[in-house]
Enzyme design. Structure first.
Site, mmCIF file in Angstrom:
data_model
loop_
_atom_site.group_PDB
_atom_site.id
_atom_site.type_symbol
_atom_site.label_atom_id
_atom_site.label_comp_id
_atom_site.label_asym_id
_atom_site.label_seq_id
_atom_site.Cartn_x
_atom_site.Cartn_y
_atom_site.Cartn_z
ATOM 1 N N GLY A 17 0.832 -1.195 0.000
ATOM 2 C CA GLY A 17 0.000 0.000 0.000
ATOM 3 C C GLY A 17 0.863 1.239 0.000
ATOM 4 N N GLY A 19 0.600 5.863 0.310
ATOM 5 C CA GLY A 19 -0.165 7.080 0.525
ATOM 6 C C GLY A 19 0.684 8.285 0.205
ATOM 7 N N GLY A 20 0.228 9.435 0.638
ATOM 8 C CA GLY A 20 0.929 10.670 0.298
ATOM 9 C C GLY A 20 2.301 10.782 0.923
ATOM 10 N N MET A 21 2.525 10.072 2.048
ATOM 11 C CA MET A 21 3.786 10.241 2.765
ATOM 12 C C MET A 21 4.663 9.001 2.772
ATOM 13 S SD MET A 21 2.681 12.616 6.002
ATOM 14 C CE MET A 21 1.234 11.655 6.418
ATOM 15 N N VAL A 24 4.194 0.888 2.110
ATOM 16 C CA VAL A 24 4.403 -0.303 2.933
ATOM 17 C C VAL A 24 4.690 -1.470 1.998
ATOM 18 C CG1 VAL A 24 3.439 -1.882 4.643
ATOM 19 C CG2 VAL A 24 2.865 0.541 4.738
ATOM 20 N N LYS A 39 7.926 -0.164 6.329
ATOM 21 C CA LYS A 39 7.212 1.091 6.092
ATOM 22 C C LYS A 39 8.246 2.147 5.739
ATOM 23 C CE LYS A 39 3.565 3.986 8.052
ATOM 24 N NZ LYS A 39 2.440 3.411 7.329
ATOM 25 N N ASP A 141 -3.501 7.643 15.660
ATOM 26 C CA ASP A 141 -4.001 7.357 14.317
ATOM 27 C C ASP A 141 -4.650 5.972 14.280
ATOM 28 O OD1 ASP A 141 -4.540 7.980 11.668
ATOM 29 O OD2 ASP A 141 -2.615 7.224 10.921
#
Length: 515
Positions: A17, A19-21, A24, A39, A141
């Protein structure tokens, strides 16, 4: 990017996966030959700290420090952190590879989610949060993507401590224009940039429970700021309006967790757990009730401490660890070369995954019974055994034995017998002593026919048979088998060879032979 080695040790394999930052990945620890999760975070895409630090470098230092602190939290519901640091432009976090599915995918596959499952997930999360908050650490989170459901139904929480590094100022945007954190699960005080505490995680737990019960989070919107506004000012819809079968006590608990004022939420995770206790399933209250299957969150409560699975099904039904995506047909030859390279370097676990992934592609390209596929299947079975994965090797060996048995000729028969022999060894390693004993006794007469060219294998089968008889408690039969074997072994190898010496020690232990 596949094939990149992080910190000269962790070879990236499959992207799970992004994301913006960051991203993984599944990866392989070259030093210990094990599968791990990696990560990768990009500091240049995050908000630069405003606490007087020196930007990205300060962020790197705080990241490693936070990971060290969180790695010391010991709880079975937390993913184990193996390593952390920086590599090039990335921060990396090396974690235990967890089998199963994340809670978001689990919810999507079981819609509507049984309310009993939601209670069991929440109770397990309370146990984790109670341990984390005692440090004290705030997760910051908590959301379905950061919660894994294992095959045995237990819950594992991911990303502890990562949000603490990123969340220096929650109201600020990252360099990519996205808010730090997950707005859908963000408590009002967190959205306003105020102080966070255990009560912040409890709010996120309430959002998560609402989502499990309803199928959606309580507050949605077209923009992140719109969602945060609703968290601040709108009351949540009670879950029983959509699911009347949900117990009223559960609805009340969710509404308490979603209170705008932290003072109106439960005092701590322990209080939430106590509120969930009357709703939890218990085996004593429902005799004969069993969990329904893999990833059933009620199982830890219905079958506490029971092994998984309770009754191992046929080996062919065993679910292997998720392998990397299978390569394209044209890549089969290259994958074979890569497997050879990995085996030469002793990286067995990685070779196993690649072999398992290329078999379907090779079968589609060449045919199930082609020499190429058969060779791959042999290598796969042997490598699984070398890696100690006997339950996965067993169906492969049996399949090969059956394929050769269906063919004619002495060579096919010999190959079939050899694979049956290796399958019997798997049964022995898996503790299936009675089945292995039957198989060895059946095979022995056949291998004795080849004793002129292979005298060692019949003796080894007799040795294994003797030890299995011992394990099953038949000491007289074991003694008779091993005493006769000692005579034949000394004739073949001589009295001082390790093989007869090992048999002599066993007989001595039995008290039947002295000296």
């Amino acid at each position: 990017m596949n094939g990149r080695v992080v910190a000269d040790r962790y070879e990236l394999a499959t992207l799970l996966g992004q994301g913006g930052m960051g991203q993984v990945w599944t990866a392989y620890d070259r030093r210990l030959d094990r599968r791990v999760a990696v990560k990768l975070l990009r500091p240049d895409r995050m908000a630069i700290p405003s606490d007087g630090g020196d930007g990205v470098d300060d962020l790197r230092r705080r990241f490693v420090r936070e990971c060290r602190v969180t790695a010391q939290v010991d709880h079975r519901g937390l993913v184990t952190v193996h390593d952390a640091g920086s590599d090039g432009d990335d921060l990396y976090l090396i974690m235990q590879y967890v089998e199963g599915a994340d809670l978001a995918d689990h919810l999507a596959e079981h819609d509507p989610y049984p309310w009993q499952w939601a209670v069991c997930v929440a109770a397990q999360l309370c146990a984790v949060l109670s341990a984390v908050h005692a440090v004290p650490i705030v997760h910051r989170d908590l959301k379905p993507r950061n919660v894994m459901i294992r095959p045995d139904g237990s819950v594992t929480v991911l990303d502890l401590g990562v949000a603490a590094v990123l969340d220096t100022d929650t109201t600020r945007l990252t360099h990519t224009g996205s808010p730090i954190g997950s707005p859908a699960y963000m408590a009002p005080e967190q959205a306003m940039g105020g102080a966070v505490g255990p009560y912040t995680d409890l709010y996120a737990l309430g959002v998560l429970m609402h989502e499990l019960l309803i199928g959606d989070v309580p507050f949605v919107g077209s923009t992140a700021l719109g969602v945060l506004h609703r968290h601040l000012y709108e009351p949540p819809v009670p879950v029983r309006q959509a699911r009347p079968e949900v117990p009223e006590a559960l609805e009340t608990l969710v509404l308490r967790l979603l209170a705008k004022d932290p003072q109106h939420r439960p005092a701590d995770a322990q209080e939430v757990y106590q509120a969930l206790v009357p709703l939890l399933p218990y085996a004593a209250a429902a005799p004969g009730v069993a969990a329904t299957g893999p990833m059933d969150p009620t199982r830890p409560f219905l079958r506490p401490h029971a092994p998984w699975p309770d009754r191992p099904g046929p080996p062919s039904a065993a679910v292997p660890s998720a392998p990397p995506a299978a390569p394209a047909r044209s890549d089969v030859a290259a994958a074979v070369d890569e497997v050879k390279r990995l085996l030469d370097q002793g990286w067995i676990t990685q070779a196993v995954d690649i072999l398992g992934a290329i078999l379907p592609s090779a079968a589609a390209e060449h045919g199930e019974l082609s020499p190429v596929v058969r060779s791959l299947r042999k290598q796969y079975a042997v490598t699984l055994m070398d890696d100690g994965q006997y339950r996965r090797a067993l169906p492969e060996l049996r399949r090969l034995a059956d394929e050769y048995a269906a063919e004619s000729g002495p060579e096919a028969l010999r190959n079939s017998l050899q694979f049956r022999y290796e399958a019997a060894q798997c049964l022995e390693q898996l503790g299936e002593a009675a089945q292995a004993l039957v198989e060895y006794r059946t095979l022995l007469p056949y291998f004795e026919q080849y004793a002129a060219t292979d005298p060692a294998t019949p003796l080894e089968i007799r040795r294994r048979t003797g030890h299995l008889l011992l394990s099953l408690g038949d000491r007289p039969a074991a003694h008779d088998m091993l005493a006769r074997l000692l005579f034949d072994a000394e004739r073949l190898h001589g009295p001082h060879h390790p093989f007869p010496e090992e048999i002599r020690r066993t007989l001595h232990w039995l008290g039947q032979v002295r000296g």
